[in-house]
Design an enzyme around this catalytic site. Sequence first.
Site, PDB file in Angstrom:
ATOM      1  CG  HIS A 153      11.702  21.871  13.356  1.00 24.88           C
ATOM      2  ND1 HIS A 153      10.692  22.063  14.270  1.00 24.88           N
ATOM      3  CD2 HIS A 153      11.117  21.445  12.207  1.00 24.88           C
ATOM      4  CE1 HIS A 153       9.526  21.766  13.694  1.00 24.88           C
ATOM      5  NE2 HIS A 153       9.763  21.382  12.447  1.00 24.88           N
ATOM      6  CE  LYS A 157      10.606  25.368  11.545  1.00 25.79           C
ATOM      7  NZ  LYS A 157      10.124  25.588  10.167  1.00 25.79           N
TER       8      LYS A 157
HETATM    9  P1  NAP Z   1      16.828  24.667   2.459  1.00 26.90           P
HETATM   10  O1  NAP Z   1      17.466  23.333   2.402  1.00 26.90           O
HETATM   11  O2  NAP Z   1      17.597  25.799   3.038  1.00 26.90           O
HETATM   12  O3  NAP Z   1      16.372  25.037   0.966  1.00 26.90           O
HETATM   13  C1  NAP Z   1      15.903  26.321   0.654  1.00 26.90           C
HETATM   14  C2  NAP Z   1      15.833  26.467  -0.861  1.00 26.90           C
HETATM   15  O4  NAP Z   1      15.339  27.770  -1.148  1.00 26.90           O
HETATM   16  C3  NAP Z   1      17.176  26.340  -1.584  1.00 26.90           C
HETATM   17  O5  NAP Z   1      16.951  25.665  -2.803  1.00 26.90           O
HETATM   18  C4  NAP Z   1      17.578  27.791  -1.846  1.00 26.90           C
HETATM   19  O6  NAP Z   1      18.313  27.938  -3.034  1.00 26.90           O
HETATM   20  C5  NAP Z   1      16.227  28.432  -2.052  1.00 26.90           C
HETATM   21  N1  NAP Z   1      16.239  29.865  -1.717  1.00 26.90           N
HETATM   22  C6  NAP Z   1      16.903  30.485  -0.704  1.00 26.90           C
HETATM   23  N2  NAP Z   1      16.649  31.810  -0.695  1.00 26.90           N
HETATM   24  C7  NAP Z   1      15.798  32.020  -1.738  1.00 26.90           C
HETATM   25  C8  NAP Z   1      15.188  33.170  -2.261  1.00 26.90           C
HETATM   26  N3  NAP Z   1      15.383  34.374  -1.725  1.00 26.90           N
HETATM   27  N4  NAP Z   1      14.391  33.024  -3.354  1.00 26.90           N
HETATM   28  C9  NAP Z   1      14.175  31.809  -3.908  1.00 26.90           C
HETATM   29  N5  NAP Z   1      14.739  30.675  -3.446  1.00 26.90           N
HETATM   30  C10 NAP Z   1      15.540  30.787  -2.373  1.00 26.90           C
HETATM   31  O7  NAP Z   1      15.448  24.629   3.274  1.00 26.90           O
HETATM   32  P2  NAP Z   1      14.475  23.359   3.533  1.00 26.90           P
HETATM   33  O8  NAP Z   1      14.884  22.650   4.763  1.00 26.90           O
HETATM   34  O9  NAP Z   1      14.311  22.618   2.273  1.00 26.90           O
HETATM   35  O10 NAP Z   1      13.124  24.124   3.907  1.00 26.90           O
HETATM   36  C11 NAP Z   1      12.479  24.972   2.989  1.00 26.90           C
HETATM   37  C12 NAP Z   1      11.189  25.499   3.604  1.00 26.90           C
HETATM   38  O11 NAP Z   1      10.274  24.406   3.777  1.00 26.90           O
HETATM   39  C13 NAP Z   1      11.349  26.137   4.985  1.00 26.90           C
HETATM   40  O12 NAP Z   1      10.482  27.233   5.091  1.00 26.90           O
HETATM   41  C14 NAP Z   1      10.901  25.018   5.919  1.00 26.90           C
HETATM   42  O13 NAP Z   1      10.423  25.511   7.154  1.00 26.90           O
HETATM   43  C15 NAP Z   1       9.790  24.409   5.101  1.00 26.90           C
HETATM   44  N6  NAP Z   1       9.410  23.039   5.451  1.00 26.90           N
HETATM   45  C16 NAP Z   1       8.099  22.745   5.343  1.00 26.90           C
HETATM   46  C17 NAP Z   1       7.657  21.467   5.567  1.00 26.90           C
HETATM   47  C18 NAP Z   1       6.195  21.160   5.412  1.00 26.90           C
HETATM   48  O14 NAP Z   1       5.793  20.007   5.603  1.00 26.90           O
HETATM   49  N7  NAP Z   1       5.379  22.145   5.063  1.00 26.90           N
HETATM   50  C19 NAP Z   1       8.565  20.464   5.914  1.00 26.90           C
HETATM   51  C20 NAP Z   1       9.920  20.786   6.010  1.00 26.90           C
HETATM   52  C21 NAP Z   1      10.343  22.089   5.758  1.00 26.90           C
HETATM   53  P3  NAP Z   1      19.911  27.918  -3.005  1.00 26.90           P
HETATM   54  O15 NAP Z   1      20.300  26.615  -2.381  1.00 26.90           O
HETATM   55  O16 NAP Z   1      20.287  27.989  -4.436  1.00 26.90           O
HETATM   56  O17 NAP Z   1      20.310  29.104  -2.181  1.00 26.90           O
END
Ligand code: NAP
Length: 265
Positions: A153, A157
Amino acid sequence: MIRVVVNGADGRMGSEVVKAVTADAELALVGGVSLTHVGEDVGVAAGMQALGISMGNNLAAVLDTCHPEVAVDFTTPDAIYENAEICLTKGVHMVVGTTGLTAVQRERLGKLAAANGVGLFIAPNFSIGAVLMMRFAAEAAPYLPNVEIIELHHNNKLDAPSGTAILTAERVAAARKQAGAAAAPDHTQESLRGARGATVEDIPVHSVRLPGYVAHQQVLFGGQGELLTLRHDSLDRKSFMPGVLLAIKKVSGHTGLTFGLEHYL
Ligand code: NAP
């Protein structure tokens, strides 16, 4: 039209969800939550045109104001349990892509969803190819006694190993058990702790974190004089969107916990 709020709307995954929901004729995006882009337009934050919806930083308040039927969560492993408690208690169906919830936490939240008469859908991986990779791995498991998983990844991550790697190992172990097949013994002595990776159900899992990767996994099987490698690559976060949209449309018809996209396919 199903009314949808996206939590983590300015994140890498959340931005794609905002675009996908906006483009779907059966769905209406009604709100977005962000910690750092409060007051900004959810469309602009996601890199598209303004949608006339400004983001809040308080999930409960956004739900109270926007009255969604479904909340989609792509935030962080630290925040997801509390986010789910808030949504489910308010009677909002939930689609969770955020990884990091333990089996115990999933069960607890599933009970909360059932008690509130709403659906809770959790998928460690929303891509169809990844779901098929897990299915094929379970199919191969009884016939090939050696198996190792390598997941790769992007370096931002937050958790390791990936939820997909954990679920794949669990599926392989369950398929072996059901078939009465034994795993090959591992006689290696580590001279450096961790050299053989972590283990999930005694299956070695190796996590690679490098800039440029999105989400990738290899399941390597070994038998007598042969190897079988299953490989899946998500090259773009768009690969997760058909699964996310499907889950948004189906979650209200499944009260309580559903874990894994294969249940909706
Ligand atoms: P990211 O780009 O870091 O986005 C995280 C988001 O969460 C941002 O909007 C951030 O807001 C918000 N956030 C951070 N801390 C928070 C808190 N304490 N309370 C509420 N919101 C908060 O991450 P990403 O790459 O999109 O991944 C997000 C999640 O999805 C991860 O757990 C990843 O492993 C998972 N994921 C899952 C799949 C699947 O198919 N299931 C696929 C890809 C990723 P701010 O920007 O305003 O700080």
